[in-house]
Design an enzyme around this catalytic site. Structure first.
Site, short mmCIF file in Angstrom:
data_model
loop_
_atom_site.label_atom_id
_atom_site.label_comp_id
_atom_site.label_asym_id
_atom_site.label_seq_id
_atom_site.Cartn_x
_atom_site.Cartn_y
_atom_site.Cartn_z
N PHE A 45 67.85 51.81 28.85
CA PHE A 45 68.51 52.86 27.95
C PHE A 45 69.69 52.06 27.26
O PHE A 45 70.04 51.22 27.55
CB PHE A 45 68.81 53.93 28.69
CG PHE A 45 68.22 55.28 27.82
CD1 PHE A 45 66.94 55.60 28.00
CD2 PHE A 45 69.22 55.89 27.04
CE1 PHE A 45 66.55 56.78 27.28
CE2 PHE A 45 68.62 57.23 26.22
CZ PHE A 45 67.34 57.58 26.37
N GLN B 43 79.26 61.96 18.20
CA GLN B 43 78.19 60.84 18.50
C GLN B 43 77.14 61.11 17.61
O GLN B 43 76.66 62.44 17.34
CB GLN B 43 77.59 60.83 19.80
CG GLN B 43 76.33 59.83 19.94
CD GLN B 43 76.06 59.41 21.24
OE1 GLN B 43 75.16 60.09 22.00
NE2 GLN B 43 76.66 58.42 21.69
N HIS C 199 73.67 60.31 16.75
CA HIS C 199 72.53 59.63 17.40
C HIS C 199 71.58 58.90 16.39
O HIS C 199 71.38 59.14 15.32
CB HIS C 199 71.46 60.64 18.31
CG HIS C 199 70.48 59.98 19.00
ND1 HIS C 199 69.31 59.27 18.69
CD2 HIS C 199 70.42 59.98 20.42
CE1 HIS C 199 68.65 58.82 19.66
NE2 HIS C 199 69.08 59.32 20.66
N LEU D 232 65.82 65.08 17.28
CA LEU D 232 65.99 63.74 18.30
C LEU D 232 64.55 63.33 18.35
O LEU D 232 63.45 63.84 18.90
CB LEU D 232 66.67 64.50 19.51
CG LEU D 232 67.02 63.18 20.17
CD1 LEU D 232 67.89 62.44 19.85
CD2 LEU D 232 67.40 64.02 21.47
N GLU E 286 66.18 57.70 22.23
CA GLU E 286 66.54 56.28 22.49
C GLU E 286 65.33 55.71 23.42
O GLU E 286 65.24 54.33 23.40
CB GLU E 286 68.04 56.24 23.26
CG GLU E 286 68.73 54.89 23.07
CD GLU E 286 70.23 55.11 23.43
OE1 GLU E 286 70.72 55.74 22.52
OE2 GLU E 286 70.48 54.43 24.46
N ARG F 55 75.08 53.71 20.85
CA ARG F 55 74.75 54.48 19.91
C ARG F 55 75.75 54.52 18.34
O ARG F 55 74.90 54.55 17.22
CB ARG F 55 74.63 55.96 20.30
CG ARG F 55 73.52 56.31 21.00
CD ARG F 55 73.37 57.59 21.75
NE ARG F 55 72.06 57.84 22.49
CZ ARG F 55 71.95 58.72 23.05
NH1 ARG F 55 72.64 59.74 23.11
NH2 ARG F 55 70.95 58.94 23.82
N HIS G 139 74.78 64.55 17.11
CA HIS G 139 74.17 64.65 18.36
C HIS G 139 75.15 65.36 19.39
O HIS G 139 74.53 66.14 20.12
CB HIS G 139 73.67 63.37 18.71
CG HIS G 139 72.73 63.42 20.00
ND1 HIS G 139 71.74 64.33 20.08
CD2 HIS G 139 72.76 62.76 21.17
CE1 HIS G 139 71.11 64.12 21.38
NE2 HIS G 139 71.71 63.34 21.96
N ARG H 298 79.65 58.39 24.02
CA ARG H 298 78.73 58.62 25.18
C ARG H 298 77.50 57.69 25.15
O ARG H 298 76.91 57.45 24.33
CB ARG H 298 78.27 60.06 25.25
CG ARG H 298 77.46 60.16 26.43
CD ARG H 298 76.87 61.80 26.44
NE ARG H 298 76.02 62.09 25.37
CZ ARG H 298 75.01 61.96 25.32
NH1 ARG H 298 74.36 61.26 26.13
NH2 ARG H 298 74.33 62.53 24.53
#
Lengths: 323, 584
Positions: B116, B240, B242, B252, B255, B286, B353, B394
């Site tokens: 990730f 954030q 994304h 979404l 990832e 991100r 996000h 994050r």
């Protein structure tokens, strides 16, 4: 470097560049007991891109035409399960149904899902649905000491119940079931799907108890295999197949090749206090009055009470602070 | 008005709220208030996984995870909190497995793990397999598993109860929590919940953006309730974006798609992330990937007639792998775009996000009234809170972790507080503010409409405070938000009824969004540096001398009743990692 095939994506983008709006009629079944005891159909005309969702159409109506139109929604992409409704006579999620896929030439009919009491417009009382879910012990039951690390499970054993883990509790299946329409005491497909999810989980040790619950006269044997539930499921779960597998497990008592032993420990103590509408009538008189009007709800509450005294599920207390 | 008495009240029934409820119900009489139904929360939309250094598939340890979290947050992370997050991650995952969560498995039968963004072996050497997952519906499985265990524990839910006010009472010179005030959607009735401890777990505030992965219901209700009562909000400028939202819709796409080998390409088919992050490539953090995407678009290498997006290419991955590991997101592409991901790339653009900022808490989940003072009896966990484990950005899979670790911690701490303390007496007319708000909106004959103001707000936020910001754009946003807040005073609703009045609900939500948008823009304007998710084109570098500190925003009410945002700052807790340049 390999260039990916772009043809389809390109075409889609070209189409998107042209002005896409069309005029669509939404025919919505309205009901507001604060105004009238009668439900009635109301037409709204809106301009919408056919690639948009039915939910987008409902929002356009609510935001631009009539703020009183009431429906539940949250995630808007088929994950939260809030917006199951009957669209052109079929149960679907409004956020997963595109206008172009349901023939926008004709009026699009939208009404609340069937078999649950309508509270306002497209909003129904979900409490009986969740009560049936809670009745099948929808949680992992194990005995003995907990291992330090994770319980082991083979990829095959994990795969065995994969399909039924997808359920989002939207009630599209249960409220498409003719047996449930006729008799609200039937657990309904969603509850059985969630029982299946644990009965076929190799880590679980209460499969026998769940099977006993579903062997009840309101359990799996009421299923008439009409496949409405499978057609309605927005997650593509093979609901009827799951019900059939539970029936077969009831006959053979074989549901997990690795286990097959009966759970003998004490059942977990479980106190159901229910949601807002299941609680005592003291703070929700109008709603409770509705519930009393509905034979369907009386039936289900009755079933819960019978269960409590009838002892079909030893040690498994069901308490409700009903008035 | 009804008055209820509970030891512990939890606001919100997503991952953090239900994880807290499982703990607090065992220890204290607990009520969970949620404006939805428990399984409707947006935790269910999380896809990719939950990070924990289980080392099931390759060497890993929690210290590496701590470092990645601190680096990912561009050193604005409180390092003591990050260490707790990474250490307790392992038990948090094992707890969920024991509760029944059906994780994907390795051939040995242990929990499988995958790569990730931003998660690396040995302080950035190479990507590491740290994300524990259940296909691409890990959040759904967590939400269902937690709800199942709430049923098992007999957790008491008040569904469709919308908390609108936090009651704070001064006792012996200390501001304490006395309870909350809620509006019951089904009946329009107002309820006061007196409680010894209150936990906010009401989620994020992404709906002030237009292109967002967030649910319609994520409107910052908990943040707004606390902020209006004079409590600070921390680091609200950090939001954030994304990298991979479905083009124009913002839905979404995990990832995990890049973790499984998916590649971002521009209109020339170029794998552009190789230029921006030579080591981690498509799996850089991100903020880095989102900026890279917009750089490609700005420099004319975007795809489509308008050149306003790029592609997520999965076509080189075997269909069986997509079916097994990414079934949901491939279905989203089919449903919403009419695209077959086996053969065609998916058009994507960054989508708003996650709020890194929120209600400031310490590591026990206790809410802070300033840089150090706790508010006795008040807790927060999950996206609504700012511990701060996410700092300026994050890492993917750290939010499902956050809700479990700090949900559990706050549930235990709040129940313990309730066991050891008495009720704080309710103020006189505790529901007055809520009654006034609801009556004002219901009776207003103003000409402004909720949908118009909300759209203007969202378009302003998208244009002015998204991935790239400048003094000029942020000032434009501040001015526009002030105008919208003024116009909001004349907003009216069409539905005047009591039963299921979602028209009224949306009006209240808009008020929350407007207040929080103001806090965000004012905080962003003052931070004259670029760090993590906050990128200032006029100040493109990180400035550790002046801005290695958390923003604390307070609501100030002037003598004439007008309100404004006052900014203060709080030091960052640094333990073992000194700030370094951030490269992927």
């Amino acid at each position: 470097m390999a260039t990916p095939t772009l043809s389809k994506t390109d075409k889609m983008e070209e189409a998107a560049a042209a002005s896409p709006y069309i005029t669509v009629t939404f025919r919505i079944r309205r009901f507001n007991p604060e105004i009238s005891d009668e439900a009635q159909w109301q037409d709204f005309q809106i301009e919408i891109d056919p690639k948009e969702r039915v939910l987008d159409g409902l929002h356009k109506i609510k935001w631009d035409l009539d703020g009183t139109l009431t429906f539940r929604r949250s995630c808007a992409h088929g994950i939260c399960g809030s917006d199951a409704m009957r669209i052109n006579g079929k149960n679907r999620l409004a956020c997963k149904t595109l206008i172009k896929d349901i023939n926008p030439e004709k009026p699009i009919t939208v009404e609340a899902i069937k078999g649950l009491t309508v509270m306002k417009d497209l909003v129904v009382d979900m409490e009986p649905f969740f009560q049936a879910y809670r009745d099948v012990m929808p949680f992992l039951v194990t005995k003995g000491n907990e291992p330090t690390r994770e319980r082991l499970q083979s990829a095959e054993d994990r795969e065995r119940f994969d399909d039924t883990t997808k359920c989002i509790l939207c009630a599209a299946c249960t409220s498409s079931c003719p047996v449930f329409w006729n008799d609200g005491q039937y657990f309904g497909p969603a509850a059985i799907v969630n029982a299946h999810r644990f009965i076929f989980d190799s880590r679980d040790e209460a499969g026998e108890q769940r099977l006993e619950i579903l062997n009840d006269k309101d359990g799996v044997w009421r299923c008439r295999t009409t496949f409405n539930c499978t057609d309605a499921c927005p997650r593509g779960i093979e609901v009827t197949k799951a019900i059939q597998e539970v029936k077969r497990a009831l006959i053979t008592r074989r549901f997990c090749p690795l286990r097959g032993r009966r759970y003998e420990g004490p059942a977990p103590e479980c106190v159901f206090r229910g949601g807002a509408l299941a609680r005592s009538g003291e703070h929700a008189p109008s709603v409770i009055a509705d519930r009393r009007r509905s034979p369907l709800h009386a039936g289900r509450a009755g079933r819960a009470r019978r269960r409590m005294g009838g002892g079909t599920r030893p040690g498994f207390a069901v308490e409700r602070s009903s008035a | 008005m009804k008055i209820h008495k509970y030891d512990t009240v939890i606001v919100g029934a997503g991952g953090a709220g239900m994880r807290a409820a499982i703990e607090s119900t065992k220890r204290s009489r607990t009520a969970v208030l949620t404006k939805l139904y428990p399984t409707r929360s947006h935790t269910g939309a999380a896809q990719g996984g939950m990070a924990a250094a289980l080392a099931n598939v390759e060497e890993d340890n929690w210290e590496w995870h701590t470092f990645d979290t601190v680096k990912g947050g561009d050193y604005l992370v409180d390092q003591d909190a990050a260490e707790i997050l990474a250490k307790e991650a392992i038990d948090a995952v094992l707890d969920l497995e024991k509760m029944g969560l059906p994780f994907n498995r390795t051939p040995d039968g242990t929990i499988d793990q995958r790569r990730f963004g931003g998660h690396s072996r040995n302080h950035g050497e190479a990507p590491v397999r740290r994300s524990c997952y259940a296909a691409d519906r890990t959040g759904h499985m967590i939400l269902q598993t937690l709800y199942q265990n709430c049923v098992k524990e007999g957790v008491e839910f008040f569904n469709e109860f919308y908390v609108l006010d936090q009651l704070l009472v001064e006792e012996d010179g200390v501001k304490k929590s006395a309870g909350v005030v809620a509006y019951e959607l089904a009946t329009g009735e107002i309820h006061v919940f007196q409680a010894k401890s209150v936990i906010y777990a009401s989620g994020g505030t992404g709906k002030f953006f237009k292109v967002t992965s967030n649910a319609h219901t994520l409107t910052g209700d908990g943040q707004a309730a606390c902020y209006r009562r004079g409590l600070p909000l921390e680091d609200m400028e950090f939001f954030q974006f994304h990298p991979t939202g479905i083009w124009r819709m913002g839905i979404l796409l995990t990832e995990g798609a890049r973790g499984e080998g998916g590649i971002l390409r521009n209109k020339d088919g170029e794998r552009f992330m190789e230029k921006y992050a030579p080591v981690m490539k498509d799996l850089a953090s991100r903020d880095v990937v989102s900026r890279s995407i917009y750089t490609e678009i700005r420099e004319g290498r975007g795809c489509g007639p308008a050149g306003d997006h790029v592609y997520l290419d999965l076509t080189h991955l075997p269909p069986e792998q997509l079916d097994a590991k990414l079934p949901d997101i491939t279905e989203f592409a089919r449903t919403y775009l009419g695209i077959e991901p086996y053969t065609d790339p998916i058009p994507i653009q960054p989508t708003a996000h996650y709020a890194m900022g929120g209600i400031p808490t310490n590591v026990e989940g206790e809410v802070l009234a300033d840089n150090t003072t706790v508010v006795p009896g008040l807790y927060a966990a999950g996206e609504v809170a700012c511990v701060s484990v996410h700092g300026a950005n994050r890492l993917g899979t750290n939010s499902l972790l956050d809700i479990n670790v700090f949900g559990k911690r706050s549930g235990i701490a709040a129940a313990k507080y309730a066991q050891e303390n008495d009720y704080v007496e309710l103020p006189e007319n505790p529901a007055q503010q809520v009654v006034d708000l609801v009556e004002h909106l219901r009776n207003s004959t103003g000409k402004e409409r909720v949908a118009d103001l909300r759209l203007e707000l969202q378009e302003t936020m998208d244009a002015c405070v998204m991935v790239f910001r400048t003094e000029q754009t942020i000032k434009t946003a501040v001015e526009k938000i002030a105008e919208l807040r003024e116009r909001y005073k004349n907003v009216s609703v069409q539905d005047k009824g009591k039963r299921f009045n979602t028209d009224l609900l949306e009006a209240i939500e808009l008020g929350n969004l407007l207040d929080l948008a103001e806090v965000m823009a004012v905080s962003a304007l003052a931070r004259k540096e670029s760090r993590g998710g906050h990128y200032r084109e006029d100040y493109p570098n990180r400035d550790d001398v002046n801005f290695m500190r958390h923003t604390m925003a307070y609501r100030e009410v002037g003598a004439d009743g007008s309100d404004s945002v006052r900014l203060d700052y709080k030091p960052v807790v640094t333990t073992r990692y000194q700030p370094m340049e951030r490269k992927y």
